[in-house]
Design a protein around this motif. Sequence first.
Motif, PDB file in Angstrom:
ATOM      1  N   MET A 155     -23.686  28.989  12.636  1.00  0.00           N
ATOM      2  CA  MET A 155     -24.830  28.888  11.758  1.00  0.00           C
ATOM      3  C   MET A 155     -26.102  28.775  12.607  1.00  0.00           C
ATOM      4  O   MET A 155     -26.123  28.075  13.613  1.00  0.00           O
ATOM      5  CB  MET A 155     -24.688  27.651  10.880  1.00  0.00           C
ATOM      6  N   ALA A 156     -27.172  29.473  12.202  1.00  0.00           N
ATOM      7  CA  ALA A 156     -28.414  29.454  12.971  1.00  0.00           C
ATOM      8  C   ALA A 156     -29.187  28.173  12.689  1.00  0.00           C
ATOM      9  O   ALA A 156     -29.533  27.867  11.549  1.00  0.00           O
ATOM     10  CB  ALA A 156     -29.263  30.658  12.611  1.00  0.00           C
ATOM     11  N   VAL A 157     -29.432  27.413  13.742  1.00  0.00           N
ATOM     12  CA  VAL A 157     -30.168  26.159  13.637  1.00  0.00           C
ATOM     13  C   VAL A 157     -31.284  26.198  14.675  1.00  0.00           C
ATOM     14  O   VAL A 157     -31.051  26.575  15.814  1.00  0.00           O
ATOM     15  CB  VAL A 157     -29.228  24.953  13.891  1.00  0.00           C
ATOM     16  N   PRO A 158     -32.524  25.816  14.331  1.00  0.00           N
ATOM     17  CA  PRO A 158     -33.604  25.822  15.314  1.00  0.00           C
ATOM     18  C   PRO A 158     -33.330  24.831  16.441  1.00  0.00           C
ATOM     19  O   PRO A 158     -32.892  23.702  16.196  1.00  0.00           O
ATOM     20  CB  PRO A 158     -34.837  25.407  14.524  1.00  0.00           C
ATOM     21  N   LYS A 159     -33.615  25.269  17.670  1.00  0.00           N
ATOM     22  CA  LYS A 159     -33.388  24.413  18.827  1.00  0.00           C
ATOM     23  C   LYS A 159     -34.529  23.427  19.021  1.00  0.00           C
ATOM     24  O   LYS A 159     -34.319  22.316  19.507  1.00  0.00           O
ATOM     25  CB  LYS A 159     -33.240  25.286  20.074  1.00  0.00           C
ATOM     26  N   ARG A 160     -35.755  23.831  18.666  1.00  0.00           N
ATOM     27  CA  ARG A 160     -36.927  22.974  18.802  1.00  0.00           C
ATOM     28  C   ARG A 160     -37.700  22.938  17.483  1.00  0.00           C
ATOM     29  O   ARG A 160     -37.673  23.897  16.715  1.00  0.00           O
ATOM     30  CB  ARG A 160     -37.868  23.522  19.878  1.00  0.00           C
ATOM     31  N   LYS A 161     -38.421  21.833  17.270  1.00  0.00           N
ATOM     32  CA  LYS A 161     -39.260  21.709  16.082  1.00  0.00           C
ATOM     33  C   LYS A 161     -40.439  22.685  16.185  1.00  0.00           C
ATOM     34  O   LYS A 161     -41.063  22.781  17.232  1.00  0.00           O
ATOM     35  CB  LYS A 161     -39.781  20.281  15.975  1.00  0.00           C
ATOM     36  N   MET A 162     -40.713  23.398  15.102  1.00  0.00           N
ATOM     37  CA  MET A 162     -41.851  24.313  15.098  1.00  0.00           C
ATOM     38  C   MET A 162     -43.124  23.511  14.844  1.00  0.00           C
ATOM     39  O   MET A 162     -43.189  22.708  13.910  1.00  0.00           O
ATOM     40  CB  MET A 162     -41.665  25.370  14.006  1.00  0.00           C
ATOM     41  N   SER A 163     -44.130  23.725  15.678  1.00  0.00           N
ATOM     42  CA  SER A 163     -45.377  22.978  15.547  1.00  0.00           C
ATOM     43  C   SER A 163     -46.104  23.376  14.263  1.00  0.00           C
ATOM     44  O   SER A 163     -45.919  24.461  13.726  1.00  0.00           O
ATOM     45  CB  SER A 163     -46.281  23.230  16.747  1.00  0.00           C
ATOM     46  N   LYS A 164     -46.987  22.480  13.811  1.00  0.00           N
ATOM     47  CA  LYS A 164     -47.748  22.752  12.587  1.00  0.00           C
ATOM     48  C   LYS A 164     -48.657  23.958  12.773  1.00  0.00           C
ATOM     49  O   LYS A 164     -48.840  24.749  11.846  1.00  0.00           O
ATOM     50  CB  LYS A 164     -48.566  21.530  12.207  1.00  0.00           C
ATOM     51  N   ALA A 165     -49.238  24.113  13.940  1.00  0.00           N
ATOM     52  CA  ALA A 165     -50.140  25.248  14.194  1.00  0.00           C
ATOM     53  C   ALA A 165     -49.373  26.561  14.125  1.00  0.00           C
ATOM     54  O   ALA A 165     -49.840  27.534  13.529  1.00  0.00           O
ATOM     55  CB  ALA A 165     -50.802  25.084  15.558  1.00  0.00           C
ATOM     56  N   ARG A 166     -48.195  26.607  14.731  1.00  0.00           N
ATOM     57  CA  ARG A 166     -47.400  27.833  14.720  1.00  0.00           C
ATOM     58  C   ARG A 166     -46.920  28.159  13.310  1.00  0.00           C
ATOM     59  O   ARG A 166     -46.935  29.314  12.880  1.00  0.00           O
ATOM     60  CB  ARG A 166     -46.219  27.671  15.674  1.00  0.00           C
ATOM     61  N   ARG A 167     -46.504  27.134  12.582  1.00  0.00           N
ATOM     62  CA  ARG A 167     -46.050  27.311  11.194  1.00  0.00           C
ATOM     63  C   ARG A 167     -47.202  27.809  10.315  1.00  0.00           C
ATOM     64  O   ARG A 167     -47.028  28.735   9.526  1.00  0.00           O
ATOM     65  CB  ARG A 167     -45.537  25.965  10.677  1.00  0.00           C
ATOM     66  N   ASP A 168     -48.377  27.204  10.470  1.00  0.00           N
ATOM     67  CA  ASP A 168     -49.509  27.567   9.625  1.00  0.00           C
ATOM     68  C   ASP A 168     -50.074  28.933   9.969  1.00  0.00           C
ATOM     69  O   ASP A 168     -50.643  29.594   9.103  1.00  0.00           O
ATOM     70  CB  ASP A 168     -50.594  26.497   9.712  1.00  0.00           C
ATOM     71  N   LYS A 169     -49.942  29.381  11.221  1.00  0.00           N
ATOM     72  CA  LYS A 169     -50.372  30.730  11.592  1.00  0.00           C
ATOM     73  C   LYS A 169     -49.573  31.777  10.834  1.00  0.00           C
ATOM     74  O   LYS A 169     -50.109  32.787  10.394  1.00  0.00           O
ATOM     75  CB  LYS A 169     -50.184  30.960  13.095  1.00  0.00           C
ATOM     76  N   ARG A 170     -48.301  31.532  10.662  1.00  0.00           N
ATOM     77  CA  ARG A 170     -47.441  32.455   9.930  1.00  0.00           C
ATOM     78  C   ARG A 170     -47.812  32.487   8.454  1.00  0.00           C
ATOM     79  O   ARG A 170     -47.779  33.524   7.804  1.00  0.00           O
ATOM     80  CB  ARG A 170     -45.978  32.048  10.110  1.00  0.00           C
ATOM     81  N   ARG A 171     -48.189  31.353   7.909  1.00  0.00           N
ATOM     82  CA  ARG A 171     -48.506  31.256   6.486  1.00  0.00           C
ATOM     83  C   ARG A 171     -49.939  31.674   6.163  1.00  0.00           C
ATOM     84  O   ARG A 171     -50.317  31.706   5.000  1.00  0.00           O
ATOM     85  CB  ARG A 171     -48.298  29.817   6.023  1.00  0.00           C
ATOM     86  N   ALA A 172     -50.750  31.966   7.175  1.00  0.00           N
ATOM     87  CA  ALA A 172     -52.167  32.266   6.963  1.00  0.00           C
ATOM     88  C   ALA A 172     -52.402  33.688   6.488  1.00  0.00           C
ATOM     89  O   ALA A 172     -53.524  34.029   6.142  1.00  0.00           O
ATOM     90  CB  ALA A 172     -52.944  32.027   8.247  1.00  0.00           C
ATOM     91  N   ASN A 173     -51.387  34.552   6.471  1.00  0.00           N
ATOM     92  CA  ASN A 173     -51.586  35.962   6.171  1.00  0.00           C
ATOM     93  C   ASN A 173     -51.373  36.308   4.710  1.00  0.00           C
ATOM     94  O   ASN A 173     -51.258  37.478   4.372  1.00  0.00           O
ATOM     95  CB  ASN A 173     -50.655  36.813   7.044  1.00  0.00           C
ATOM     96  N   TRP A 174     -51.345  35.321   3.824  1.00  0.00           N
ATOM     97  CA  TRP A 174     -51.206  35.568   2.389  1.00  0.00           C
ATOM     98  C   TRP A 174     -52.590  35.629   1.783  1.00  0.00           C
ATOM     99  O   TRP A 174     -53.153  34.615   1.383  1.00  0.00           O
ATOM    100  CB  TRP A 174     -50.397  34.454   1.731  1.00  0.00           C
ATOM    101  N   LYS A 175     -53.175  36.830   1.716  1.00  0.00           N
ATOM    102  CA  LYS A 175     -54.495  36.936   1.123  1.00  0.00           C
ATOM    103  C   LYS A 175     -54.533  38.067   0.106  1.00  0.00           C
ATOM    104  O   LYS A 175     -53.799  39.039   0.214  1.00  0.00           O
ATOM    105  CB  LYS A 175     -55.566  37.132   2.184  1.00  0.00           C
TER     106      LYS A 175
END
Length: 58
Positions: A1-21
Amino acid sequence: MAVPKRKMSKARRDKRRANWKLEAPTLVSCPQCHEPKMPHHVCTECGYYDGKEVISAE
């Protein structure tokens, strides 16, 4: 099962979510009546498309 090895930072997470316009729909003027209409669609005001009357507008 795919499990993240490291916690994703808030900045990296929010950069991905910023393209919904939203974008405003593209409008062109009808060559018959010069009202704004969607490109490649029948004009709702006069009923013309490609120089021919497709639907009868009242």
